[in-house]
Design an enzyme around this catalytic site. Sequence first.
Site, PDB file in Angstrom:
ATOM      1  N   LYS A  64      35.846 101.331  19.991  1.00 58.68           N
ATOM      2  CA  LYS A  64      35.045 101.544  21.893  1.00 58.68           C
ATOM      3  C   LYS A  64      33.647 102.861  20.772  1.00 58.68           C
ATOM      4  O   LYS A  64      33.327 102.456  21.284  1.00 58.68           O
ATOM      5  CB  LYS A  64      35.731 102.072  22.283  1.00 58.68           C
TER       6      LYS A  64
ATOM      7  N   ARG B 222      41.264 108.614  31.586  1.00 58.45           N
ATOM      8  CA  ARG B 222      42.835 107.012  31.316  1.00 58.45           C
ATOM      9  C   ARG B 222      43.641 107.325  32.124  1.00 58.45           C
ATOM     10  O   ARG B 222      44.914 106.633  31.987  1.00 58.45           O
ATOM     11  CB  ARG B 222      43.181 108.689  30.685  1.00 58.45           C
TER      12      ARG B 222
ATOM     13  N   ARG C 196      45.391 102.818   7.936  1.00 57.78           N
ATOM     14  CA  ARG C 196      44.924 103.813   7.057  1.00 57.78           C
ATOM     15  C   ARG C 196      45.449 105.085   6.150  1.00 57.78           C
ATOM     16  O   ARG C 196      47.698 104.828   6.989  1.00 57.78           O
ATOM     17  CB  ARG C 196      45.318 105.144   9.084  1.00 57.78           C
TER      18      ARG C 196
ATOM     19  N   ARG D  68      50.828 108.400   7.315  1.00 58.12           N
ATOM     20  CA  ARG D  68      51.486 109.195   7.809  1.00 58.12           C
ATOM     21  C   ARG D  68      52.436 108.648   8.840  1.00 58.12           C
ATOM     22  O   ARG D  68      51.806 107.431   9.128  1.00 58.12           O
ATOM     23  CB  ARG D  68      49.837 110.406   9.317  1.00 58.12           C
TER      24      ARG D  68
ATOM     25  N   ARG E  59      52.499 103.515  20.932  1.00 55.57           N
ATOM     26  CA  ARG E  59      51.418 104.208  21.444  1.00 55.57           C
ATOM     27  C   ARG E  59      49.945 103.812  22.649  1.00 55.57           C
ATOM     28  O   ARG E  59      49.861 103.780  23.081  1.00 55.57           O
ATOM     29  CB  ARG E  59      50.079 104.819  20.609  1.00 55.57           C
TER      30      ARG E  59
END
Length: 214
Positions: free
Chosen positions: A13, A88, A122, A156, A167
Site C-alpha cells: 500500500k 484504522r 525481513r 526481530r 498483528r
Amino acid sequence: MNIIFLGSAGVGKGTNANRVAMHYSIPTISSGDLLRAEVAASSAIGKKAKAYMDKGVLVPNEIIDIMIKNRLQKPDCKNGFILDGYPRNLEQAKLLDKSMKIDTVINYFASTKVILERLGGRMSCSKCDKGYNINTIKKPKEAGICDECGGKLVQRDDDKPDAIKKRLDVYKKQVKPVIEYYKKQNILTDIDSSYGYNELHKIIDPTIKAIDSA
Ligand SMILES: [Zn+2]
C-alpha cells in the site's frame, strides 16, 4: 479527489500510494508519520499526544482526528490527498466524515501466505540495524551477513510468522467495520495485491481506474 487507502502491512500500500500520489500531484498522508512529526516538533497537539505515548497508551482518536484535519487544511491538499492507512477504526472514520468528504476508498488485500512471504523475510543487522528482506531484491549479497558492516543478520521477534499472523488478526478485526462503513456508502473498491514482490506495480493501474471512475 479525497482518497483513502486501506490495507494491512505487507500489501504494498505505501509504495503504491506514493506512485499514485505522483500521478495526481496530491500528497500522501500517513497518520503515523504525522504523529511522529508533531511529537518531534513539540507542537501543542504533539505534546498532548506524547503524554499518552509516554504512559504507553494509545493516542485517543479525537487527537489523531485533529492532527489529520489540520494537515488536510494545508494548501497542498486543495486538489485532494491520499490518506495512507487511515482511518484504522470506525470511530476515526466517523470523525473524519464530519469535516471531510471522502470520494473513494481503495482496500488492498493479499493472502496471508503472500503477506508472510513479504514480511517474514525481513532481517536486520545486529550491529548497524540496516534492514534486509531475504525474499526480495533487498536480500543481502551473502546470506546472513550485512553488506555494509559484515554484522550478523537477525530476525526481530516482531517479524516472526506467529507475530505477523497475530498483528494481521488484530488489524482485520479493527478495520472490518471501517470497510463495511465505506461499502455501505458505495465508495469502496477491493484490490487484490497477491503478486510477487517485483510485480506489485500491477496494482497501480486498477487503483487509478477505480479513482478515475469515482
Ligand atoms: Zn550492518
